[in-house]
Design a protein around this motif. Structure first.
Motif, PDB file in Angstrom:
ATOM      1  N   ARG A   1       0.856  -1.191   0.000  1.00 61.20           N
ATOM      2  CA  ARG A   1       0.000   0.000   0.000  1.00 61.20           C
ATOM      3  C   ARG A   1       0.889   1.238   0.000  1.00 61.20           C
ATOM      4  N   PRO A   2       1.269   1.709  -1.178  1.00 62.89           N
ATOM      5  CA  PRO A   2       2.090   2.920  -1.255  1.00 62.89           C
ATOM      6  C   PRO A   2       1.420   4.088  -0.556  1.00 62.89           C
ATOM      7  N   LEU A   3       2.255   5.060  -0.167  1.00 63.99           N
ATOM      8  CA  LEU A   3       1.769   6.181   0.612  1.00 63.99           C
ATOM      9  C   LEU A   3       1.351   7.372  -0.236  1.00 63.99           C
ATOM     10  N   ASN A   4       1.499   7.276  -1.563  1.00 70.59           N
ATOM     11  CA  ASN A   4       1.106   8.395  -2.418  1.00 70.59           C
ATOM     12  C   ASN A   4       0.753   7.865  -3.806  1.00 70.59           C
ATOM     13  N   PRO A   5       0.078   8.672  -4.617  1.00 72.09           N
ATOM     14  CA  PRO A   5      -0.308   8.226  -5.963  1.00 72.09           C
ATOM     15  C   PRO A   5       0.881   7.846  -6.842  1.00 72.09           C
ATOM     16  N   TYR A   6       2.020   8.513  -6.675  1.00 74.40           N
ATOM     17  CA  TYR A   6       3.218   8.143  -7.436  1.00 74.40           C
ATOM     18  C   TYR A   6       3.593   6.690  -7.161  1.00 74.40           C
TER      19      TYR A   6
END
Length: 322
Positions: A137-142
């Motif tokens: 679960r990445p922390l940002n849209p990038y």
């Protein structure tokens, strides 16, 4: 011919220099060349052709028989970008189109992924457990855009005959003058020390870390391009690989070494982490490097001390490029 996308950017322009040093001069550089602040990164390099990124796939249809290898390093790399449509266009869909072209023409492909895919690190930083990739679960849209492409690539039945995705950790080094806020902390530290004699670091908002004790895997860009060069010549083990130094270091280490490289007395102050990134901040990253080592990459990685000294003294002080 070797194709390098994002070629006027930070890592890709350093790769072009490394290829030139090995007498690879038939290099086709692909980018949005309207962004003039990046163009000095390519000055003086031996190149065959400039191709606008929007025209590249038409160019490849006409020239694929002459292409030996593609390094796809172009992307929207701003980790604060919130426009998912932009990230889908430039990071996800463009990469899918690149993959499909490499399948169609049987071209080897190395592409840029990111350690941002790992999110807060709860599931670790291992590149061997591909079953975990959909759970990150990445922390940002990038980070989402990079993770989405990694997972898409792994699901494809048709693949280039050789391909590798590289999860870049915190890369620093020459040719990042154009990156603004997204430049490495070392470059920001250098500028602050030169202007004010002091520098600021973010306070910790996590009780497990002291101010300046946040830890990242900082990797020198010259090591990154050595791995790319290795993969150009070793096309037998496709997959996704971490690309860091394998050793987490603190931001305080980074700051003290920047002062030392300048021969200055350390003066470090702490400010609150901006609210727009505070809840999405990684406090620890460290690349597990066993997978890359297992396929024969045996060069040592540059220590943070040596990397900062080289970067500051050979590039930032004279304002030169690699």
């Amino acid at each position: 011919m070797i194709v390098v996308t994002g070629a006027a950017g930070f890592i890709a322009s350093c790769l072009v220099s490394r290829l030139n040093a090995a007498n690879f001069n038939d290099i086709v550089v692909v980018d949005n060349f309207a962004v003039e602040k990046k163009l000095p990164n390519l000055h003086g390099k031996k190149l065959r052709e400039y191709v606008d990124r929007n025209e590249f796939f038409d160019w490849l249809d006409d020239n694929h028989e002459q292409v030996e290898f593609i390094f796809h390093l172009g992307a929207r790399t701003d980790t604060t970008e919130q426009d998912r449509a932009v990230l889908d266009l430039l990071n996800l869909n463009y990469s899918k189109q690149m993959w499909q072209a490499c399948v169609r023409y049987q071209l080897p492909l190395v592409y840029a992924s990111s350690a941002a895919t790992y999110g807060d690190g709860t599931l670790g930083y291992t590149d061997t457990e591909e079953a975990l990739f959909p759970l990150y679960r990445p922390l940002n849209p990038y980070g989402d855009s990079k993770n989405d492409f990694d997972n898409w690539a792994l699901q494809q039945e048709e693949k280039p005959y050789f391909w590798a995705g590289l999860k870049f950790f915190n890369v620093y080094g020459p040719n990042e003058y154009h990156k603004g806020r997204m430049a490495s902390v070392i470059m920001h530290a250098f500028n602050q020390i030169q202007q004010h004699g002091s520098m600021v670091l973010f306070k910790s908002h996590n009780p497990d870390y002291t101010d300046g004790g946040q830890m990242r895997d900082f990797v020198y860009v010259k090591d990154v391009v050595e791995v790319c060069y290795f993969l150009l010549h070793n096309r037998t083990h496709s997959g996704i690989y971490n690309l860091g130094s394998g050793q987490a270091r603190t931001f305080l280490d980074l700051a003290l070494n920047t002062f030392n490289a300048l021969g200055r007395t350390a003066d470090i102050r702490f400010i609150d982490t901006p609210e727009d990134i505070r809840d999405k901040y990684q406090y620890f990253t460290e690349a597990a490097m066993g997978k890359l080592r297992s396929i024969g990459y045996d060069r040592p990685f540059t220590s943070l001390e040596d990397g900062i000294t080289d970067y500051v003294q050979q590039y930032l002080v004279p304002g030169s490029y690699y």
